[in-house]
Design an enzyme around this catalytic site. Structure first.
Site, PDB file in Angstrom:
ATOM      1  N   ARG A 189      23.029  17.571  50.999  1.00  0.00           N
ATOM      2  CA  ARG A 189      23.427  16.734  49.955  1.00  0.00           C
ATOM      3  C   ARG A 189      23.753  17.280  48.833  1.00  0.00           C
ATOM      4  NH1 ARG A 189      23.746  13.403  53.364  1.00  0.00           N
ATOM      5  NH2 ARG A 189      22.854  11.331  53.444  1.00  0.00           N
TER       6      ARG A 189
ATOM      7  N   ASP B 270      29.555  20.286  52.092  1.00  0.00           N
ATOM      8  CA  ASP B 270      30.080  19.265  52.801  1.00  0.00           C
ATOM      9  C   ASP B 270      30.486  18.087  52.137  1.00  0.00           C
ATOM     10  OD1 ASP B 270      31.073  18.106  55.184  1.00  0.00           O
ATOM     11  OD2 ASP B 270      29.397  17.503  56.085  1.00  0.00           O
TER      12      ASP B 270
ATOM     13  N   GLU C  46      35.032  18.620  40.254  1.00  0.00           N
ATOM     14  CA  GLU C  46      35.044  20.154  39.338  1.00  0.00           C
ATOM     15  C   GLU C  46      35.115  21.052  40.339  1.00  0.00           C
ATOM     16  OE1 GLU C  46      30.644  18.073  39.726  1.00  0.00           O
ATOM     17  OE2 GLU C  46      32.739  17.529  39.672  1.00  0.00           O
TER      18      GLU C  46
ATOM     19  N   HIS D  75      32.840  15.746  54.437  1.00  0.00           N
ATOM     20  CA  HIS D  75      31.482  15.121  55.010  1.00  0.00           C
ATOM     21  C   HIS D  75      31.441  15.035  56.309  1.00  0.00           C
ATOM     22  CE1 HIS D  75      28.218  12.134  54.031  1.00  0.00           C
ATOM     23  NE2 HIS D  75      27.812  13.225  54.681  1.00  0.00           N
TER      24      HIS D  75
ATOM     25  N   GLY E 272      29.598  16.747  58.698  1.00  0.00           N
ATOM     26  CA  GLY E 272      28.307  17.601  59.103  1.00  0.00           C
ATOM     27  C   GLY E 272      27.900  16.616  60.450  1.00  0.00           C
ATOM     28  N   ALA E 273      28.042  15.256  60.482  1.00  0.00           N
ATOM     29  CA  ALA E 273      27.680  14.478  61.517  1.00  0.00           C
ATOM     30  C   ALA E 273      28.780  13.894  62.464  1.00  0.00           C
ATOM     31  CB  ALA E 273      26.433  13.651  61.337  1.00  0.00           C
TER      32      ALA E 273
END
Length: 384
Positions: free
Chosen positions: A229, A253, A258, A270, A272-273
């Site tokens: 996260r 991920d 910034e 994102h 990952g899955a």
């Protein structure tokens, strides 16, 4: 007939497990359960019929978990169902952060239209040199389903691996390679590892666990991988560590404004899955857990209530969601005694402020649910 509300596209592999006792879709008016992936539920008004919410994934930031507990709504997730997918991307992250692969790809794409590309490649490739991971030290923070797979795979790739998890389960410990060193303190990870990867859930206690103080404790030129996260890392501190050279690269991920475009940062969208296998596994696990709860009252992988399961006896079954307070079991069993109902089997477990009791009995009276609901501290009574 059970109604299941779907808030996202759920893999057909999971929905196929639902028997003809179920209807499902986006238009269920009185749902018994909700299947969700990433849909935001904090401002959603739950129908009073909802008994369970199953998240086809691990993170439950999009679900009002505590509010659900207060209503006797059991929230499930699917730990381990996407573990292999995240493990594979984490290993890719080790290489991306080490060998400057992403930067090299971008540079090579910029050569389009130029003459004598082979010569330009030979001249420019030195700027993308990076170390091998063989023989380097990797620190794995969090030894759950994903962290264990990452640690074991890194060992097979020739890395010296340290694992840190003060709450590692016995089952997890059995699955860990004997070659993995156990760190007694997270500071040991910070001080000794060339690469660090994070695999812990996000909660108030873990927010910014990787902060300025943590970076200060790390080796010069450390490489950080975060597929857990984004909030686990203080981005301001990470930027300062990159500027000072303390942090050689940060692979994550979870793109943040910034961090985008900052040298040394590799931000993936994102992913990952994001594999068909992972989505199928999560959906099947979520559906199976919800069905077992709605039909039998068994709880597996709940976020807000304890895991409780019991082989079913002949007769009727009741599930009682209640506060974890003194004397509750006595009051519950007294209700059955007053109604002259024999309890054939019973189990009870607690989790923080909440507890759950499963009771099998024969020939219950029609008043039993109402009598149980009158007990102070009982949140919800379910009849299976």
């Amino acid at each position: 007939m059970y109604q299941i509300l779907t808030l996202n596209n759920i893999s057909p592999c999971g929905l196929a497990l639902l028997t003809d006792r179920y209807t499902y879709g986006e238009d269920q008016q009185a749902p018994d359960g909700i299947l969700v992936r990433s849909a935001a539920m904090h401002n959603m008004e739950l129908a009073p019929t909802v008994k369970a919410i199953a998240r086809a994934g691990v993170g439950v930031n999009n679900i009002p978990v505590e509010a659900c507990a207060e209503k006797g709504v059991v929230v499930f997730n699917t730990p381990g169902a996407n573990a292999n997918a995240v493990k594979e991307l984490t290993i890719a992250g080790l290489l991306l952060g080490s060998r400057k692969i992403a930067e090299g790809i971008q540079w090579a794409a910029s050569l389009s239209g130029q003459s004598d590309i082979p010569k330009l490649v030979e001249k420019g490739k030195a700027q993308f040199a990076g170390p091998e991971i063989l023989g380097k030290t990797l620190g794995v923070i969090g030894l759950g389903a994903i962290g264990i797979q990452v640690a074991n795979t890194a060992v097979s790739l020739g890395m010296d691996v340290y694992g840190y998890d003060p709450y590692v389960s016995v089952d997890a410990a059995w699955r860990l390679s004997r070659a993995i060193h156990r760190a007694q303190d997270i500071k040991d990870i910070f001080a000794n590892c060339d690469y660090i990867t994070i695999h812990v859930p996000y909660m108030p206690a873990t927010r910014h666990m990787i902060n300025a103080e943590a970076f200060h404790s790390m080796k010069q030129g450390v490489r950080l991988i975060n597929f857990s996260r984004g909030e686990l890392v203080d981005n301001t501190a990470a930027l300062e560590a990159l500027k000072e050279g303390k942090l050689a690269s940060y692979v994550l991920d979870f793109p943040a404004q910034e961090l985008i475009g900052v040298p040394g940062v590799i931000a993936l969208p994102h992913l990952g899955a994001s594999t068909p296998e992972s989505e199928d596994n999560c959906a099947k696990m979520a559906v199976s857990q919800m069905m077992d709860f709605l039909e039998n009252g068994n709880i597996h992988n709940s976020i807000n209530y304890p895991d409780v399961s019991m082989a079913r006896s002949n007769g009727e079954r009741f599930g009682v969601c209640h506060k974890n307070i003194h004397g509750m079991l006595t009051q519950i069993t007294n209700v059955f005694a007053k109604e002259k109902i024999n309890i054939e089997n019973m189990t009870n477990k607690s989790r923080g402020e909440y507890a759950y009791t499963l009771i099998d009995c024969s020939s219950p009276s029609q008043n039993i649910v109402e009598a149980l609901e009158k007990i102070e501290g009982v949140i919800r009574v379910l009849h299976f």
